[in-house]
Design an enzyme around this catalytic site. Structure first.
Site, short mmCIF file in Angstrom:
data_model
loop_
_atom_site.label_atom_id
_atom_site.label_comp_id
_atom_site.label_asym_id
_atom_site.label_seq_id
_atom_site.Cartn_x
_atom_site.Cartn_y
_atom_site.Cartn_z
N ASN A 64 -1.35 10.36 7.98
CA ASN A 64 -2.57 9.76 8.49
C ASN A 64 -3.74 10.72 8.56
OD1 ASN A 64 -1.97 6.90 9.07
ND2 ASN A 64 -0.25 7.87 10.11
N THR A 87 -2.46 -2.35 8.19
CA THR A 87 -2.64 -3.79 8.04
C THR A 87 -1.32 -4.46 7.70
OG1 THR A 87 -4.91 -3.68 7.32
CG2 THR A 87 -3.66 -5.57 6.57
N GLU A 134 7.04 4.70 7.16
CA GLU A 134 7.00 6.05 6.59
C GLU A 134 6.64 7.04 7.68
OE1 GLU A 134 4.65 6.32 3.11
OE2 GLU A 134 5.49 4.47 2.32
N SER A 147 -8.80 10.90 2.23
CA SER A 147 -9.47 12.00 1.53
C SER A 147 -8.73 12.37 0.27
CB SER A 147 -9.63 13.19 2.47
OG SER A 147 -8.48 13.38 3.27
N LYS A 186 3.66 -7.17 3.79
CA LYS A 186 3.41 -5.75 3.54
C LYS A 186 3.00 -5.08 4.85
CE LYS A 186 0.25 -3.56 3.34
NZ LYS A 186 -0.85 -2.85 4.08
N THR A 219 0.88 -1.18 0.00
CA THR A 219 0.00 0.00 0.00
C THR A 219 0.92 1.23 0.00
OG1 THR A 219 -0.26 -0.21 2.40
CG2 THR A 219 -1.99 -1.13 1.04
#
Lengths: 384, 384
Positions: free
Chosen positions: B379, B180, B260, B384, B169, B146
């Protein structure tokens, strides 16, 4: 007015040089009686600051003649020497008032792990005792600020004319080093220590204990309730409890509003819970989700982060019966997407997240704030 | 190499159009046997995504023919229709492989609360089944990313020549929507499902379970271990467990490195604990202190925030016997200030915080990251 709103109390707030600069950093609150009944609640952290350990002993006696409070240093994790410093502070106040140190409560707030500058502090006690007055409440409230941008004060009049007043510090339980919350509440009602204790515990349980801005628990949190009895009024205990609760709620609200680094005041309102405890557990879990708090900062109605926080608890609920509203829009119904998320307006500062557990009649509300880059900045730069 | 390093496995990773853009978003891992033994561990969140509910049923049978994984959508909090989508995905894979859907595990990752684009996904399954190959492991690892900046893969050879390989991942358990973690580990050793389960639980307990970047628990976390038996080697179970653990530890380390928004990789090493459980509880409490994580970001050796986090636990310790070292400098001894804090060098990316409870011989290490403005940014902007 703050702690000197009730009859029988004098206070002072002075600059003792504990902080760098000229800011006030030492407060003194004196109860002139005739009663000295008192109660206190303290942090549940097992690492307790020296003034907490000291004041717990004092409050065990149920009588407080005076409270001395300093900002500029928490006197936590300072070992036996730190405890001696607290003891010496109490002795110095006792000496000035010609009293026993066993009735002098001590509160400190600031950085953990460093000794207090005792020469400055003890000299400051002399200055403060010389300045205590009936109108010193505002100066005292000012002196206990750390990163608080404003003083927090409150007062309410009870039936029969008695008064309850208070002051508090804590920048929203959020910004400064461990967010110590200190609060002194005074009343001129005539209430014995045992009933003060009941009123204070019930009030803090549903006010200060339901602020949870960053999940971090201070080593220094202290809330004291002192009664002078100077009004001559012996209140109905239930009514007295409501007035104390109103003052606590008002001060708690002020702490939240002053949360530095926060752009949103978030109420997590849990309804449909099988018990009040379940509602509190769920509200707390949601309020501690960094991911959700970031989303609210970004004005993103990310209800999935609400559900995932609910799912970490052992409260009674079924995942497919959970409903979530943000600012009144039920964007999650039955554990899945509900109304259109674009209907949620997250621009106002006040945000209400309603979590319906569909498991019973109980409710509770936890108050928190968003997680912002400013929070990170303030807390990464605090002690250096 | 990743999941196709062991004999008996083929894989593919393709762009099905689940994500916007041309990125790969669908992975397929197929076990050609002769064995199909498998084990899995799943999120303990009570709000579980549809693919978790499905795959738990599949793994209860102890046999897995194939795993289909998608990024671009978590299929969590999607209600009965979301579960039907997972079921349909498994049926589609089963049909292509001429197998029963009851042996097809499904994993999803991405935003919570939205249905998957099933037309694109099912068409993608056709493409993926036509492309599976012995060298498809890298493409599969790429397809499950992701916000991961790099693919995470690992493999180790065991005694007698069998192989264990894996892909994972999760951007450090930290950055993306609920972080996740998906992981598929394969082996060509011949190990029955029961022993795979033992090895996997023991390995994840001390690797993935000891990453705690932000305390948030996903609705989708899944770790699967599939054995083909194609090497013909029946390994010693203790030795096999060590190899599986090494692969898990390697993948966990890669997750942390790719966090990240993080600038520090922090190991919370708890020593002197009365039990391993105490050590884990304390490590986790420290790793969840936002205030401490901000301090480390600011390269501030704020050990008071360590002690205050320790104090929130019910582990066995005495506050005045706690010692804390940061990067090897014991700046807190006996619950108070120790060596000069200016000796602590916090400039390197790797930070070790050692907490000595002085209460026993047990130890545990929890891995986390710092809390940064970049975390907040990522985050607050994710959905959005």
């Amino acid at each position: 007015m703050s702690v000197t709103a009730p009859l029988g109390f004098r206070a002072a707030g002075i600059a003792a040089g504990i902080k760098s600069g000229d800011a006030r950093d030492l407060a003194l609150v004196v109860n002139d009686g005739p009663s000295r009944a008192a109660a206190g609640v303290f942090t549940s952290n097992r690492v307790k600051a020296a003034p907490v350990l000291w004041s717990q002993q004092v409050l065990a006696g149920g009588r407080v003649r005076a409270v001395v409070l300093n900002s500029g240093g928490a006197n936590a994790c300072t070992g036996p020497l730190g405890f001696q410093d607290t003891h010496a502070t109490a002795e110095k106040v006792a000496e000035a008032l010609q009293e026993s140190a066993g009735e002098i409560a001590v509160c400190s707030t600031g950085l953990i792990g460093e000794r207090l500058p005792m020469d400055a502090l003890l000299d400051g006690v002399d200055v403060a005792t010389s300045q205590i007055s009936r109108d010193g409440g505002l100066a005292a409230a000012d002196a206990i600020r750390t990163t608080d941008t404003v003083s927090k004060i409150s007062f309410r009049r009870g039936e029969g004319g008695y008064m309850v007043g208070g002051m508090a510090k804590g920048a929203g339980m959020l910004a400064p080093g461990l967010a110590t919350m200190l609060c002194v509440i005074t009343t001129d009602a005539d209430v014995p220590a045992e009933h003060l204790d009941t009123a204070l515990r019930e009030a803090t349980r549903v006010t200060f204990d339901r602020l949870d801005a960053d999940g971090c628990m201070s080593t220094n949190d202290t809330v004291l309730l002192l009664a002078s009895g100077a009004s001559g009024v012996t209140p109905d205990l239930a009514e007295f409890g409501q007035v104390v609760r109103a003052v606590c709620a008002d001060l708690a609200r002020q702490l939240l509003v002053d949360a530095e680094g926060a752009t949103k005041a978030i109420a997590i309102e849990v309804i449909g819970a099988a018990s009040e405890e379940d509602a509190v557990v769920v509200g707390r879990a949601v309020s501690r989700s960094n991911l959700l708090k970031c989303a609210i900062y970004g004005e993103d109605p990310n209800w999935g982060r609400v559900l995932s926080a609910v799912g970490t608890t052992d409260a009674v609920f079924e995942a497919d019966r959970l409903n979530v509203a943000i600012n009144g829009v039920w964007i999650c119904r039955g554990g899945a997407a509900g109304d259109d998320r674009s209907k949620v307006d997250l621009r106002p500062r006040d945000v209400t997240i309603t979590v319906d557990l569909s498991a019973g009649p109980h409710t509770a509300t936890i108050h928190t704030t968003d997680l912002t880059a400013a929070y990170v900045h303030e807390n990464s730069a605090y002690s250096s």
